[in-house]
Every structure is written in structure tokens, then in C-alpha cells.
Design an enzyme around this catalytic site. Structure first.
Site, PDB file in Angstrom:
ATOM      1  CG  HIS A 401      -2.308   0.532   0.910  1.00  0.00           C
ATOM      2  ND1 HIS A 401      -2.549   1.483  -0.050  1.00  0.00           N
ATOM      3  CD2 HIS A 401      -3.514   0.231   1.453  1.00  0.00           C
ATOM      4  CE1 HIS A 401      -3.835   1.760  -0.094  1.00  0.00           C
ATOM      5  NE2 HIS A 401      -4.457   1.007   0.808  1.00  0.00           N
ATOM      6  CG  ASP A 405      -2.985   4.952  -4.635  1.00  0.00           C
ATOM      7  OD1 ASP A 405      -2.300   4.955  -3.594  1.00  0.00           O
ATOM      8  OD2 ASP A 405      -2.958   5.871  -5.476  1.00  0.00           O
TER       9      ASP A 405
END
Length: 429
Positions: A401, A405
Site C-alpha cells: 500500500h 493504491d
């Protein structure tokens, strides 16, 4: 009589020290040329150290799990003649370099997946053997893979007759022992399934298992994992696969689902270059790759490895299938080269029929994505108001992450879904 000293060899790649993973001999053993003496572990591979001489082991230079410097004394063997031990060698711990056995790369590595290992044909196995009488503290010759296999089967190696060089125990010997009845290892009769047990065993985390543990811990501590699961209707691609195998299987080889998944990754990544990337979090640099080097996680006797299908973007289905099979065989047999076990830009992990319905694969750092394949099951699905039976499969994928995204990850997996549900689109340019 003289002494032949074998030093910890230079494995290459600037490595200054390695971990002593396992001894295959003990003090007092007679050894022959090319017999494996020890396994050592680098960051990338397990390496066999063979003997360059015949002789008798007179001293060992370390204990399993110990990290030893390249050039330090690994083992001393008493030999006929003068040997190679000089007077100066007896006064210093790390004497001048001498000729030693050439290391033989066995293989490493790190991350999740499957391919079932074939067993030797029954005709090639040794005849069943009666238990061998060895002392309780005697350590018979056997490779790490054979020791793990014996542990999984509940066999005490000291009771098994070895048919390999110098009495080395092979996988076939375990099969032969089982055919004779391995319950004799427990005193002659099988214990009741309801009997109380109080036995326990402590297993040092060393060698390949230590490397895997370190990499998994590092991956979960350094990367911000998140997983995304989507179900895919693979009925059409499975029909295409069956058709191609029926038409071309005899001449080109049989196709599994993996080559189709590799092709889907290649096509989908064209629109998602941020996912075909590696993140150097120390330098704070993301490198996006045009080339697609797909790591295919593979289970072996010495642990989880990730051999790499290089330039997947330039391979046909059959080319990918042949390379996947070749690399899996090399990894499981311990013959994969170091450059075949590194450099992937994205990893594919599959447990096949054992894949369950959902998994949470761990990233293969420094990559930022891993695509996990779950098992295929037939389920009733509603299509245009009608209940029909379809072949369904989940993809359980993980992403870093810090780099990827959530929306991009979801769109990427949806792109793969679209390609597999309409398999003709895999080949439309």
C-alpha cells in the site's frame, strides 16, 4: 599420514560469510571423493560442499546454525600422504587460501506455491529392508530433503538401511522401509490412536528455514500489506485450455492454467505499470519495469522457492508452460541456478487443488504485488436470470500500500478477470 584441510569456499557475489546449515559427516567417519560433507546457506542458495579427497574426518570447524567466514577452516580430513596442512596453518585460525572442493549450488529462496513432486517408479526402488541396528546417537548420512521427508513420515533414520554411496539414505530407502512397516521404529507395534502422548521435539531454525522465516518477517514488517479477493468465472478459459490440449497436446505439450495466468498478467500490466515495480524503501526509489519477469512460487524439499520466468511478455502459451515446468523441476531437484531464483518483478503463487477459497499471500520484497490463485470449483451461478453451473476460481492478491493504491489494485485484478473470462482478448493486439 597427513591432514587435508577444507576451508569455507568463496561462493561468489561478494559474500564474506555463510551459515553452516548441516553436517553430513561426523568425526571418525571415512569419506570418499565427491561425498557431500556439509550444506552451507547463503542469502540466495543452499550449497553442497563435497570432499575432494578420500580419508577420515578428524575435526569439524563449526556447528549447524553457526555463521562462518569465507576462508575459515570447515573440516579436516586425515589422508594418505602429506596432505595440504602446512606448519603455518596450525598457528593461525585462518590460513592462506588453499585448493578446496568446488561448491555445488543446490538452490534457495522465499515465497509461496506448489507443484506436486513425482515419486520414483516402484521398479526403481530398493527391496524392503529390515531395520538397521545403529546407536541412538549415531547420525546416518542423508540429505536435508530426505531428513525432512523422514520427519514427515515419522521414520527414525537410524533404523533405515541406506543404498546410496557410503550408505547414504535416499528417498527410495524411506519408501522401502515403509513397505516393510515403519511402526517398528516405535517399538514393534502401532500405538493406539487414543493413547496419551508426551513426546516432543525441538527443531533448530537454521539454513533454508531460517532464511524463509527472516524474509517473511521482513516482508510483513517493512511493507504495508493489503489483500484484495475477486472471484473469476474460468469456464471459458478452461474450455479453451482443454481444446488446445486435445489439438496440440501430443506435439506441443499439455497446458495448465498457469500459462494463461502469466499471459493475463502480461497484458493487464500494460495499463498498470505501477504494479510491475520494485520498491527500494531505503533509497526511497520505485523502479517501474517494462519487462515482465514472473516469479512462480514453488514448493521444494528444502523450502519455498521462487524461480523466475524471464521476459514473460515475449513468450507464447507453450513457451511459458515449458519454462514453468523446467524451472519447477530445477527448483525441486536443487539444480536451479542463482540467476533463475532472483530478479522477478511480480510473483504468481498457486497451491492448485489445495488452494482453498481465500488466501493472504505475503509479498516477495522488493516487489509490490503478488497474485495468489485459489482452487477451481463448480458452483451454481445466475446468468441472465438462469441458474447454470460454472467453474469459479478466486484470485487472492496482496499489494504494498506504500506504492499501490487500493483503487489501482482493484482495477488491475478486474482487468485480469476480464481477460480470463473472455480468453480471446488475451491474444488480441
Amino acid at each position: 599420514m597427513g591432514t587435508h584441510v577444507i576451508k569455507m569456499p568463496d561462493i561468489g557475489e561478494g559474500i564474506a560469510e555463510v551459515e553452516l546449515a548441516q553436517w553430513h559427516v561426523k568425526v571418525g567417519d571415512l569419506v570418499v571423493e565427491d561425498q557431500v560433507l556439509a550444506d552451507v546457506m547463503t542469502d540466495k542458495a543452499m550449497v553442497d560442499i563435497p570432499s575432494p579427497v578420500h580419508g577420515k574426518v578428524i575435526s569439524l570447524g563449526g556447528q549447524p546454525g553457526e555463521v562462518m567466514a569465507v576462508g575459515s577452516i570447515l573440516i579436516s580430513i586425515e589422508v594418505e600422504g602429506a596432505g595440504n596442512l602446512k606448519a603455518s596453518d596450525q598457528l593461525v585460525k585462518e590460513p592462506a587460501p588453499i585448493k578446496e572442493a568446488a561448491p555445488v549450488v543446490v538452490a534457495p529462496k522465499v515465497e509461496a506455491a506448489p507443484v506436486l513432486e513425482s515419486k520414483p517408479a516402484a521398479a526403481c526402488r530398493p527391496a524392503p529392508q529390515a531395520p538397521v541396528a545403529r546407536d541412538a546417537d549415531e547420525r546416518p548420512l542423508a540429505s536435508p530433503a530426505v531428513r525432512k521427508h523422514a520427519l514427515d513420515l515419522g521414520i527414525q533414520l537410524r533404523l533405515v538401511q541406506g543404498s546410496g554411496p557410503a550408505g547414504r539414505i535416499l528417498h527410495e530407502d524411506l519408501d522401502a522401509y515403509l513397505a516393510q512397516g515403519n511402526q517398528r521404529a516405535h517399538g514393534g507395534s502401532a500405538p493406539s490412536g487414543y493413547a496419551q502422548r508426551h513426546d516432543e521435539e525441538q527443531i533448530p531454525v537454521i539454513g533454508m528455514r531460517r532464511k524463509i522465516a527472516q524474509r517473511m518477517q521482513e516482508a510483513t514488517q517493512r511493507a504495508a500489506h493489503f489483500s484484495y479477493v475477486e472471484e473469476i468465472d474460468v469456464t471459458a478459459v478452461e474450455e479453451l485450455r482443454a481444446h488446445l490440449n486435445e489439438k496440440h497436446g501430443a506435439t506441443r505439450g499439455k497446458l495448465t492454467l498457469l500459462p494463461f495466468l502469466v499471459r493475463a498478467l502480461v497484458v493487464a500490466l500494460r495499463d498498470f505499470p505501477q504494479i510491475n515495480a520494485r520498491y527500494d524503501d531505503e533509497a526511497q526509489v520505485i523502479t517501474r519495469h517494462g519487462v515482465v519477469h514472473v516469479g512462480v512460487a514453488t514448493q521444494s524439499d528444502v523450502g519455498l522457492m521462487v524461480p523466475v520466468v524471464r521476459h514473460a511478455e515475449a513468450r507464447s502459451l507453450w513457451d511459458s508452460a515449458a519454462e514453468i515446468a523446467r524451472l519447477a523441476t530445477a527448483a525441486r531437484s536443487g539444480k536451479a541456478a542463482r540467476d533463475e531464483l532472483s530478479g522477478s518483478t511480480i510473483t504468481l503463487t498457486s497451491l492448485g487443488a489445495l488452494g482453498g477459497i481465500v488466501s493472504t499471500p505475503v509479498l516477495n520484497l522488493p516487489e509490490v504485488a503478488i497474485v495468489g490463485v485459489n482452487k477451481i470449483v463448480e458452483r451454481p451461478m445466475v446468468i441472465k436470470g438462469q441458474v447454470v453451473i460454472r467453474k469459479m476460481m478466486n484470485l487472492s492478491s496482496s499489494f504494498d500500500h506504500r506504492v499501490v493504491d487500493g483503487m489501482d489494485a482493484a482495477l488491475f485484478i478486474q482487468a485480469i478477470r476480464g481477460l480470463l473470462e473472455q480468453p480471446a482478448s488475451l491474444f488480441v493486439e
